[in-house]
Design a protein around this motif. Structure first.
Motif, PDB file in Angstrom:
ATOM      1  N   ARG A  33     -46.964 -29.612  25.744  1.00  0.00           N
ATOM      2  CA  ARG A  33     -46.374 -30.051  27.002  1.00  0.00           C
ATOM      3  C   ARG A  33     -45.164 -29.210  27.407  1.00  0.00           C
ATOM      4  NH1 ARG A  33     -47.573 -35.316  28.240  1.00  0.00           N
ATOM      5  NH2 ARG A  33     -46.692 -34.763  30.263  1.00  0.00           N
ATOM      6  N   GLY A  34     -44.937 -28.119  26.725  1.00  0.00           N
ATOM      7  CA  GLY A  34     -43.789 -27.271  26.998  1.00  0.00           C
ATOM      8  C   GLY A  34     -42.947 -27.121  25.756  1.00  0.00           C
ATOM      9  N   VAL A  35     -41.811 -26.449  25.893  1.00  0.00           N
ATOM     10  CA  VAL A  35     -40.888 -26.239  24.782  1.00  0.00           C
ATOM     11  C   VAL A  35     -39.757 -27.245  24.908  1.00  0.00           C
ATOM     12  CG1 VAL A  35     -39.311 -24.618  23.678  1.00  0.00           C
ATOM     13  CG2 VAL A  35     -41.478 -23.800  24.623  1.00  0.00           C
ATOM     14  N   TYR A  36     -39.740 -28.208  24.003  1.00  0.00           N
ATOM     15  CA  TYR A  36     -38.753 -29.279  24.085  1.00  0.00           C
ATOM     16  C   TYR A  36     -37.518 -28.914  23.272  1.00  0.00           C
ATOM     17  CZ  TYR A  36     -36.811 -33.988  24.350  1.00  0.00           C
ATOM     18  OH  TYR A  36     -36.008 -35.067  24.608  1.00  0.00           O
ATOM     19  N   LEU A  37     -36.438 -28.610  23.983  1.00  0.00           N
ATOM     20  CA  LEU A  37     -35.160 -28.276  23.359  1.00  0.00           C
ATOM     21  C   LEU A  37     -34.075 -29.214  23.883  1.00  0.00           C
ATOM     22  CD1 LEU A  37     -35.352 -24.363  23.502  1.00  0.00           C
ATOM     23  CD2 LEU A  37     -35.738 -25.837  21.508  1.00  0.00           C
ATOM     24  N   ASP A  38     -34.399 -30.500  23.910  1.00  0.00           N
ATOM     25  CA  ASP A  38     -33.467 -31.520  24.428  1.00  0.00           C
ATOM     26  C   ASP A  38     -33.364 -32.705  23.473  1.00  0.00           C
ATOM     27  OD1 ASP A  38     -31.664 -32.584  26.220  1.00  0.00           O
ATOM     28  OD2 ASP A  38     -33.190 -33.440  27.544  1.00  0.00           O
ATOM     29  N   SER A  39     -33.498 -32.441  22.183  1.00  0.00           N
ATOM     30  CA  SER A  39     -33.485 -33.530  21.203  1.00  0.00           C
ATOM     31  C   SER A  39     -32.120 -34.155  21.016  1.00  0.00           C
ATOM     32  CB  SER A  39     -34.012 -33.022  19.856  1.00  0.00           C
ATOM     33  OG  SER A  39     -35.375 -32.676  19.949  1.00  0.00           O
ATOM     34  N   ALA A  40     -31.048 -33.465  21.396  1.00  0.00           N
ATOM     35  CA  ALA A  40     -29.726 -34.066  21.317  1.00  0.00           C
ATOM     36  C   ALA A  40     -29.598 -35.234  22.288  1.00  0.00           C
ATOM     37  CB  ALA A  40     -28.640 -33.030  21.601  1.00  0.00           C
ATOM     38  N   CYS A  41     -30.441 -35.238  23.317  1.00  0.00           N
ATOM     39  CA  CYS A  41     -30.486 -36.368  24.249  1.00  0.00           C
ATOM     40  C   CYS A  41     -31.372 -37.469  23.684  1.00  0.00           C
ATOM     41  CB  CYS A  41     -30.999 -35.897  25.602  1.00  0.00           C
ATOM     42  SG  CYS A  41     -31.116 -37.218  26.830  1.00  0.00           S
ATOM     43  N   GLN A  42     -32.587 -37.110  23.338  1.00  0.00           N
ATOM     44  CA  GLN A  42     -33.531 -38.064  22.762  1.00  0.00           C
ATOM     45  C   GLN A  42     -34.626 -37.272  22.057  1.00  0.00           C
ATOM     46  OE1 GLN A  42     -34.918 -42.202  24.298  1.00  0.00           O
ATOM     47  NE2 GLN A  42     -36.206 -40.744  25.346  1.00  0.00           N
ATOM     48  N   SER A  43     -34.978 -37.720  20.859  1.00  0.00           N
ATOM     49  CA  SER A  43     -35.983 -36.994  20.094  1.00  0.00           C
ATOM     50  C   SER A  43     -37.391 -37.400  20.524  1.00  0.00           C
ATOM     51  CB  SER A  43     -35.808 -37.264  18.597  1.00  0.00           C
ATOM     52  OG  SER A  43     -36.186 -38.595  18.292  1.00  0.00           O
ATOM     53  N   LEU A  44     -38.344 -36.559  20.171  1.00  0.00           N
ATOM     54  CA  LEU A  44     -39.752 -36.937  20.290  1.00  0.00           C
ATOM     55  C   LEU A  44     -40.100 -37.884  19.144  1.00  0.00           C
ATOM     56  CD1 LEU A  44     -41.240 -33.404  21.084  1.00  0.00           C
ATOM     57  CD2 LEU A  44     -40.466 -35.164  22.695  1.00  0.00           C
ATOM     58  N   ARG A  45     -41.304 -38.507  19.227  1.00  0.00           N
ATOM     59  CA  ARG A  45     -41.706 -39.467  18.193  1.00  0.00           C
ATOM     60  C   ARG A  45     -43.020 -39.049  17.555  1.00  0.00           C
ATOM     61  NH1 ARG A  45     -38.526 -40.888  22.671  1.00  0.00           N
ATOM     62  NH2 ARG A  45     -37.022 -42.442  21.989  1.00  0.00           N
ATOM     63  N   PRO A  46     -43.115 -39.195  16.239  1.00  0.00           N
ATOM     64  CA  PRO A  46     -44.362 -38.881  15.553  1.00  0.00           C
ATOM     65  C   PRO A  46     -45.376 -40.011  15.695  1.00  0.00           C
ATOM     66  CG  PRO A  46     -42.758 -39.642  13.963  1.00  0.00           C
ATOM     67  CD  PRO A  46     -42.055 -39.587  15.295  1.00  0.00           C
ATOM     68  N   ASP A  47     -46.606 -39.714  15.323  1.00  0.00           N
ATOM     69  CA  ASP A  47     -47.687 -40.699  15.416  1.00  0.00           C
ATOM     70  C   ASP A  47     -47.358 -41.997  14.687  1.00  0.00           C
ATOM     71  OD1 ASP A  47     -49.355 -38.968  16.885  1.00  0.00           O
ATOM     72  OD2 ASP A  47     -50.059 -38.011  15.046  1.00  0.00           O
ATOM     73  N   SER A  48     -46.726 -41.889  13.513  1.00  0.00           N
ATOM     74  CA  SER A  48     -46.469 -43.085  12.706  1.00  0.00           C
ATOM     75  C   SER A  48     -45.533 -44.058  13.404  1.00  0.00           C
ATOM     76  CB  SER A  48     -45.899 -42.689  11.346  1.00  0.00           C
ATOM     77  OG  SER A  48     -44.680 -41.967  11.491  1.00  0.00           O
ATOM     78  N   VAL A  49     -44.564 -43.537  14.154  1.00  0.00           N
ATOM     79  CA  VAL A  49     -43.639 -44.409  14.888  1.00  0.00           C
ATOM     80  C   VAL A  49     -44.359 -45.072  16.057  1.00  0.00           C
ATOM     81  CG1 VAL A  49     -41.555 -44.442  16.315  1.00  0.00           C
ATOM     82  CG2 VAL A  49     -41.598 -43.139  14.179  1.00  0.00           C
ATOM     83  N   ILE A  50     -45.160 -44.291  16.769  1.00  0.00           N
ATOM     84  CA  ILE A  50     -45.929 -44.843  17.886  1.00  0.00           C
ATOM     85  C   ILE A  50     -46.889 -45.923  17.382  1.00  0.00           C
ATOM     86  CG2 ILE A  50     -47.614 -44.273  19.691  1.00  0.00           C
ATOM     87  CD1 ILE A  50     -46.345 -41.432  19.687  1.00  0.00           C
ATOM     88  N   ALA A  51     -47.513 -45.674  16.230  1.00  0.00           N
ATOM     89  CA  ALA A  51     -48.442 -46.651  15.650  1.00  0.00           C
ATOM     90  C   ALA A  51     -47.729 -47.926  15.244  1.00  0.00           C
ATOM     91  CB  ALA A  51     -49.154 -46.037  14.451  1.00  0.00           C
ATOM     92  N   ALA A  52     -46.518 -47.802  14.720  1.00  0.00           N
ATOM     93  CA  ALA A  52     -45.767 -48.980  14.294  1.00  0.00           C
ATOM     94  C   ALA A  52     -45.387 -49.857  15.480  1.00  0.00           C
ATOM     95  CB  ALA A  52     -44.516 -48.550  13.533  1.00  0.00           C
TER      96      ALA A  52
END
Length: 408
Positions: free
Chosen positions: A17-36
């Motif tokens: 979806r592009g190059v995400y370099l904004d994790s200091a604002c909010q991180s992306l989430r892995p599958d396990s977190v979405i599943a939980a």
């Protein structure tokens, strides 16, 4: 640790979806977190801590397990010392308004604080008459322990510092600060929003009385935060909100309040967020925070090497990438920060932050209108940095105030 493999755990990365370099604002989430999070809504979407049927009990158990996981992960005094909030800001406001500071009491901050760790104290200055003093950093934002010592005095009742700046990436030596502050009898409050996702945090070793952080910056669900306090500190801290779940018994004339953490968690909680929080912490624990820190440092060093020779580029904060944790803030001569950010997105889907990053006093005091901020995390790689550097070079070449040439 194979960070390339971990990258595939994140849908945003898998789908390019592009190059995400904004994790200091909010991180992306892995599958396990979405599943939980999905598990809560599909298997036990009910209220915990009140009803006694089997679905409610399942939620209550998961809440307790999450606190236990947090206590283990952060080296806490007790699971009951971890309070669920919606973000770092709520935690910091809870402490600032609950300390009972009076006219003439002094609070020491630094000159690099996020608004969330500065505005609450300004409000108390105006409403309660407290005094504010500041530890001054150098031009590059590096913490100065001698300036901090000079700001201290017997009238100081609280010291509130950001563990890691969201602009410069510079880290405050919290353990040293806490030892000095406690010698003066002051409480120590730490804004850990930028530090907790990127380094190993041991609450007992740090020695702070309160530590606030945002789980949505460390792979957790949006709108999830934590306030940690020592048992002693929490016993004397009142809640910011009152209502269901915060009380022991209420009569028409009196109320007795529940102990921590219940006293601070009014109303129904974000149970889906709590489920996701446990999954996020488990994910990070498997990786190891020392590995995360090393990966961040490697990417910062690589990024610095790829962009340092772009003509017209100036860094906000130290040039030494080893001092920057996971954030690189900069400007391009002749261009506004927002313009640079939008052009990076348009050229190659490079997602960065622009503006004053909610750290207005830092920029205003230095006469800087803002900056572009690129921030990395465990799912980024060198290819991301290459794409970012190429797009930034194109922006500077085409629109910047200096004609750009790259040194061999």
């Amino acid at each position: 640790m194979d960070f390339g493999r971990l990258r595939m755990d994140f849908p945003t990365m898998r789908e390019d979806r592009g190059v995400y370099l904004d994790s200091a604002c909010q991180s992306l989430r892995p599958d396990s977190v979405i599943a939980a999070v999905t598990e809560y809504y599909t298997k036990c979407p009910v209220c915990g801590g009140r009803s006694v049927h089997h679905l409610a009990n399942e939620v209550s158990v998961r809440v307790d397990e999450t606190r236990e996981e947090l206590c283990s992960f952060f080296g806490g005094e007790s699971p009951d010392c971890f309070i669920f909030t919606k973000n770092t800001t709520e935690g910091l406001n809870t402490v600032a308004r609950g300390l009972g500071l009076r006219r003439g009491d002094a609070v020491v901050t630094t000159d690099t604080e996020h608004n969330s760790n500065y505005v609450p104290w300004l409000m108390l200055r105006d409403s309660q008459g407290i005094r504010m003093r500041m530890s001054r950093s150098g031009k590059d934002g590096v913490f100065d322990i001698e300036s901090f010592k000079e700001a201290m005095g017997r009238d100081v009742k609280a010291v509130s510092v950001g563990h890691c700046s969201n602009v410069t990436g510079c880290v405050v030596p919290v353990k040293d600060v806490a030892e000095i502050a406690h010698d003066y009898g002051a409480k120590v409050i730490v804004d850990g929003a930028q530090a907790a996702p990127h380094m190993k945090i041991d609450m007992k070793k740090l020695g702070a009385d309160f530590y606030a952080l945002s789980l949505h910056k460390m792979l957790g669900p949006s709108g999830m935060g934590l306030l940690y306090g020592t048992g002693e500190a929490l016993r004397s801290l009142p809640s910011l909100e009152y209502g269901g779940g915060t009380v022991g018994l209420v009569t028409y004339d009196n109320v007795s309040f529940a102990p921590a953490p219940d006293r601070f968690e009014a109303g129904l909680q974000d149970y889906a967020g709590i489920f996701g929080t446990k999954a996020a912490v488990e994910y990070l624990e498997k990786i190891g925070m020392d590995n995360v820190a090393a990966h961040d440092r490697s990417l910062m060093e690589y990024m610095y090497g790829e962009i340092k020779d772009i003509k017209g580029l100036s860094f906000v904060g130290p040039e030494d990438p080893d001092l920057r944790s996971s954030v690189m803030s900069f400007n391009i001569a002749g261009l506004g920060a927002h313009d640079v950010a939008m052009m990076l997105d348009s050229i190659d889907g490079i997602m960065v932050r622009s503006g004053m990053h909610c750290a207005h006093p830092f920029f205003v005091s230095r006469g800087i209108e803002g900056s572009v901020r690129a921030s990395v995390y465990l799912y980024n790689n060198r290819e991301d940095i290459d794409r970012f550097a190429a797009a930034l070079r194109k922006v500077a070449d085409t629109f910047g105030g200096f004609r750009n040439t790259r040194r061999p």
